[in-house]
Design an enzyme around this catalytic site. Sequence first.
Site, PDB file in Angstrom:
ATOM      1  N   CYS A 176      22.286  97.018 -49.298  1.00 14.35           N
ATOM      2  CA  CYS A 176      21.019  96.296 -49.121  1.00 14.35           C
ATOM      3  C   CYS A 176      20.859  95.700 -47.729  1.00 14.35           C
ATOM      4  O   CYS A 176      19.767  95.753 -47.156  1.00 14.35           O
ATOM      5  CB  CYS A 176      20.864  95.218 -50.185  1.00 14.35           C
ATOM      6  SG  CYS A 176      21.896  93.749 -49.947  1.00 14.35           S
ATOM      7  N   HIS A 234      21.881  89.449 -51.294  1.00 15.58           N
ATOM      8  CA  HIS A 234      20.947  90.572 -51.372  1.00 15.58           C
ATOM      9  C   HIS A 234      19.751  90.290 -50.461  1.00 15.58           C
ATOM     10  O   HIS A 234      18.992  89.349 -50.690  1.00 15.58           O
ATOM     11  CB  HIS A 234      20.490  90.770 -52.816  1.00 15.58           C
ATOM     12  CG  HIS A 234      19.668  92.001 -53.021  1.00 15.58           C
ATOM     13  ND1 HIS A 234      20.126  93.265 -52.696  1.00 15.58           N
ATOM     14  CD2 HIS A 234      18.408  92.174 -53.502  1.00 15.58           C
ATOM     15  CE1 HIS A 234      19.191  94.164 -52.985  1.00 15.58           C
ATOM     16  NE2 HIS A 234      18.140  93.523 -53.467  1.00 15.58           N
ATOM     17  N   ASP A 238      11.923  96.121 -51.753  1.00 16.10           N
ATOM     18  CA  ASP A 238      13.375  96.220 -51.901  1.00 16.10           C
ATOM     19  C   ASP A 238      13.736  97.693 -52.012  1.00 16.10           C
ATOM     20  O   ASP A 238      13.584  98.301 -53.069  1.00 16.10           O
ATOM     21  CB  ASP A 238      13.841  95.450 -53.135  1.00 16.10           C
ATOM     22  CG  ASP A 238      15.353  95.445 -53.290  1.00 16.10           C
ATOM     23  OD1 ASP A 238      16.037  96.132 -52.508  1.00 16.10           O
ATOM     24  OD2 ASP A 238      15.857  94.758 -54.203  1.00 16.10           O
TER      25      ASP A 238
END
Length: 288
Positions: free
Chosen positions: A68, A107, A122
């Site tokens: 991520c 994250h 995302d």
Amino acid sequence: MDLKEYLNRIGFTGQYDKADLNNFFTIHKLHVMNIPFENLSIHSGEKNTMDLQIIYDKIVKSNRGGWCCENNLLFSWVLKEMGYKFTILGGKVFNSQEQEFLPTDCHLINLVEIDGKQYLADVSFGVSCQIWHPLELISGKDQLQPQGVFRLINNGMKWVLEKTGRKQMVQDKAFANSSLVNKRLTKTLYSFILTPRDADHFQEMSDCLQTSPESLFMLKSICSLQTPTGFRALIGYTYSEVTFKEDSDLVDMKEIPECEIEALLREKFNLVLANKFTPKNNKADYCI
């Protein structure tokens, strides 16, 4: 760094100078369809970094994927280059074993504002919980995507992302009890607040995730890529192809001999690793 080179990497052929909703949704989906979510670097004697130039060279020039902090940081640069108004945020991933969120942000995500509305972007959560399209920042609204229904819930300052999917039907019964099979239809993914962050905010956690013996990313080697009909995943030596159906997800799992791993990464994920890769699938709470 060259925006056109990135857009070519993901197969975007539209007008890149239009920072509108359609382009935003298009580049988001193309990213997850062409750039894997993977942590193979730390199982190949390499180190992940928060340096944007190094991330760009890895993902765009070397045709790799990333986790991520790499994928979503690169995506924030793309948003900036294309003229979008965005904010980097930090998410706390939910630990289903402990039934609580991790104590620190691990994250990296992006919040994008277009025409007075805010959207969660995302491109790097992976497997069955990867969103294909940005989610509108509305509390309690069911947002249907091919993987299932995503839902953002606002609890005061905190936002929580949930996903409700379908039952997974494993085709080879030898894998029916695999720990990688997802048996929870509704999952809490992560929480976040709307406090702006920068790349440095994630540096300490990035280092920890690739050094701590308790880190999921040290315990398991993970590579997943979304496909037009589902997703592919290689966890350790276990390869899965998941096909989304109306009432269930079909899961085809098999073990890959070490001598075939390199060819599979090239064929199924379009990845070629520079160094020797050692697959890992030690015990940890993770399912596809």
